[in-house]
Write a protein that holds these residues in place. Structure first.
Motif, mmCIF file in Angstrom:
data_model
loop_
_atom_site.group_PDB
_atom_site.id
_atom_site.type_symbol
_atom_site.label_atom_id
_atom_site.label_comp_id
_atom_site.label_asym_id
_atom_site.label_seq_id
_atom_site.Cartn_x
_atom_site.Cartn_y
_atom_site.Cartn_z
ATOM 1 N N LEU A 40 42.650 12.700 26.944
ATOM 2 C CA LEU A 40 42.239 13.176 25.620
ATOM 3 C C LEU A 40 41.583 12.026 24.879
ATOM 4 O O LEU A 40 42.059 10.889 24.935
ATOM 5 C CB LEU A 40 43.455 13.676 24.840
ATOM 6 C CG LEU A 40 43.207 14.208 23.422
ATOM 7 C CD1 LEU A 40 42.411 15.516 23.468
ATOM 8 C CD2 LEU A 40 44.531 14.418 22.683
ATOM 9 N N GLU A 41 40.508 12.335 24.174
ATOM 10 C CA GLU A 41 39.840 11.332 23.336
ATOM 11 C C GLU A 41 39.511 11.961 22.003
ATOM 12 O O GLU A 41 38.905 13.029 21.935
ATOM 13 C CB GLU A 41 38.592 10.804 24.017
ATOM 14 C CG GLU A 41 37.962 9.626 23.288
ATOM 15 C CD GLU A 41 36.956 8.878 24.137
ATOM 16 O OE1 GLU A 41 36.626 7.732 23.782
ATOM 17 O OE2 GLU A 41 36.503 9.434 25.157
ATOM 18 N N THR A 42 39.929 11.310 20.926
ATOM 19 C CA THR A 42 39.633 11.756 19.574
ATOM 20 C C THR A 42 38.932 10.610 18.840
ATOM 21 O O THR A 42 38.704 9.545 19.395
ATOM 22 C CB THR A 42 40.922 12.135 18.817
ATOM 23 O OG1 THR A 42 41.630 10.940 18.444
ATOM 24 C CG2 THR A 42 41.828 13.024 19.664
ATOM 25 N N ASP A 43 38.622 10.840 17.591
ATOM 26 C CA ASP A 43 38.025 9.774 16.785
ATOM 27 C C ASP A 43 39.006 8.621 16.569
ATOM 28 O O ASP A 43 38.594 7.498 16.276
ATOM 29 C CB ASP A 43 37.580 10.322 15.434
ATOM 30 C CG ASP A 43 36.411 11.280 15.543
ATOM 31 O OD1 ASP A 43 35.706 11.235 16.564
ATOM 32 O OD2 ASP A 43 36.216 12.077 14.603
ATOM 33 N N ILE B 212 47.955 4.880 25.711
ATOM 34 C CA ILE B 212 47.278 5.323 24.497
ATOM 35 C C ILE B 212 46.645 4.109 23.840
ATOM 36 O O ILE B 212 47.339 3.138 23.509
ATOM 37 C CB ILE B 212 48.247 6.007 23.515
ATOM 38 C CG1 ILE B 212 49.003 7.147 24.212
ATOM 39 C CG2 ILE B 212 47.491 6.535 22.302
ATOM 40 C CD1 ILE B 212 50.042 7.825 23.329
ATOM 41 N N ASP B 213 45.335 4.143 23.662
ATOM 42 C CA ASP B 213 44.608 3.093 22.962
ATOM 43 C C ASP B 213 44.248 3.588 21.565
ATOM 44 O O ASP B 213 43.528 4.583 21.420
ATOM 45 C CB ASP B 213 43.345 2.720 23.730
ATOM 46 C CG ASP B 213 43.647 2.056 25.056
ATOM 47 O OD1 ASP B 213 44.112 0.904 25.038
ATOM 48 O OD2 ASP B 213 43.440 2.694 26.108
ATOM 49 N N VAL B 214 44.793 2.907 20.557
ATOM 50 C CA VAL B 214 44.510 3.228 19.155
ATOM 51 C C VAL B 214 43.835 2.006 18.550
ATOM 52 O O VAL B 214 44.484 1.000 18.271
ATOM 53 C CB VAL B 214 45.786 3.569 18.374
ATOM 54 C CG1 VAL B 214 45.440 4.068 16.973
ATOM 55 C CG2 VAL B 214 46.636 4.596 19.110
ATOM 56 N N GLY B 215 42.522 2.084 18.363
ATOM 57 C CA GLY B 215 41.808 0.893 17.927
ATOM 58 C C GLY B 215 42.015 -0.210 18.957
ATOM 59 O O GLY B 215 41.768 -0.019 20.149
#
Length: 314
Positions: A180-183, A204-207
């Motif tokens: 999954l990829e979101t903004d 999960i990569d967040v920033g």
């Protein structure tokens, strides 16, 4: 008169409990803009203080990703204040009961939410005694034949239920799979070795923050080290002590293997979770073995713990 006072006291306690049950993740300690909350820090045994595996990713006060939902973690989900409407993904590492059995309870509760958008759910391919994700969901929810066939609307979006967008991921993959990829974030998975059980790990990569969930694995996978490299937070299952027998070691990483993985991957913060009674009894020995090899931050998870993350460079 005494009976009346007791009833009033009971009513007051119920009111106070209802306020607690409705509290938000921030009120439960997940105050950072990025946080991981442990719903269940235990394994397949019935333990007084530990539900089975489950984790939430909180972003800006909203529970966005649910990783696993084993027995008892549904109650912790309720205590966390997470809202079904906010979830972007349910990610199952594998289909053992202590990682997936509370899914029907969560979905039943979702009927009472205001959610209208489809809900993505990811899980592994099958093999041996284990179905793939689709087979698991059909066994639970298929009309007339499923164990909970009255919730069949989750398979096709009928009967006022939201549709589950199924994403079956190759458990034999040694390369990361985009889930999954979101903004705001990107989620990838990779196959890991958990004995004969098809299993996945998630990242999960967040920033510039990287969060990794090992799920159950036995420590034999060099590709997992690459997958977890430079993780700001690695949630690592710790189900067995160093003296575990061959059968247990085929399923789960030993403390010495956990230490080597965290060191080689240059993990910044290692969190041990999925503790069983056998690993709790030997916890002091395990921590000493890990500390001797891995020099980063080390924590032992408890249910409803929150681990906040700050952007790098602060």
């Amino acid at each position: 008169m005494r009976e009346s006072k007791r009833w009033r006291l009971a009513a007051l306690l119920l009111i106070l409990a209802s306020f607690g049950a409705g509290s938000s993740g921030a009120a439960n300690g997940c105050q950072a803009p990025i946080a991981v909350q442990v719903l269940g820090s235990g394994g397949p045994e019935a333990q007084q203080e530990r539900a089975s595996a489950g984790y939430l990713l909180w972003l800006e006060g909203k529970a966005r990703v649910l990783v696993d939902l084993g027995g008892g973690s549904f109650a912790r989900y309720g205590a966390s204040g997470a809202r079904f409407t906010d979830l972007d993904l349910i990610a199952l590492t594998h289909l053992h009961a202590d990682h997936a059995t509370d899914l029907p309870a969560l979905l039943k509760s979702g009927y009472f939410s205001q959610r209208s958008r489809a809900l993505p759910i990811a899980g592994p391919t099958g093999g041996g005694d284990y179905p793939d994700l689709e087979g698991y969901l059909q066994g639970l929810f298929a009309a007339r034949t499923g164990a909970f066939g009255y919730l069949a609307g989750y398979l096709d979006g009928s009967d006022g239920l939201v549709r589950l967008e199924r994403r079956t991921l190759e458990a034999d993959s040694r390369e990361p799979i985009l889930v999954l990829e979101t903004d705001d974030y990107r989620i990838r998975a990779i196959g890991v070795t958990h004995g004969p059980v098809p299993a996945l790990a998630y990242r999960i990569d967040v920033g510039d923050q990287r969060i990794v969930f090992s799920g159950d694995l036995n420590g034999d996978d060099p590709w997992f080290v690459d997958f977890a490299h430079d993780a700001d937070l690695l949630i690592m299952d710790h189900a067995v002590p160093e003296q575990a027998g061959a059968v247990a070691a085929r399923l789960h990483a030993l403390p010495s293997e956990i230490a080597e993985i965290a060191k080689a991957a240059e993990v910044k913060h290692l969190v041990l979770s999925h503790l069983m009674r056998r690993s709790e009894r030997a916890l002091d020995d395990s921590l000493a073995r890990i500390h001797a090899v891995y020099q980063g931050e080390l924590s032992v998870a408890s249910d409803l713990d929150c681990f906040g993350l700050e952007p790098r460079g602060r």
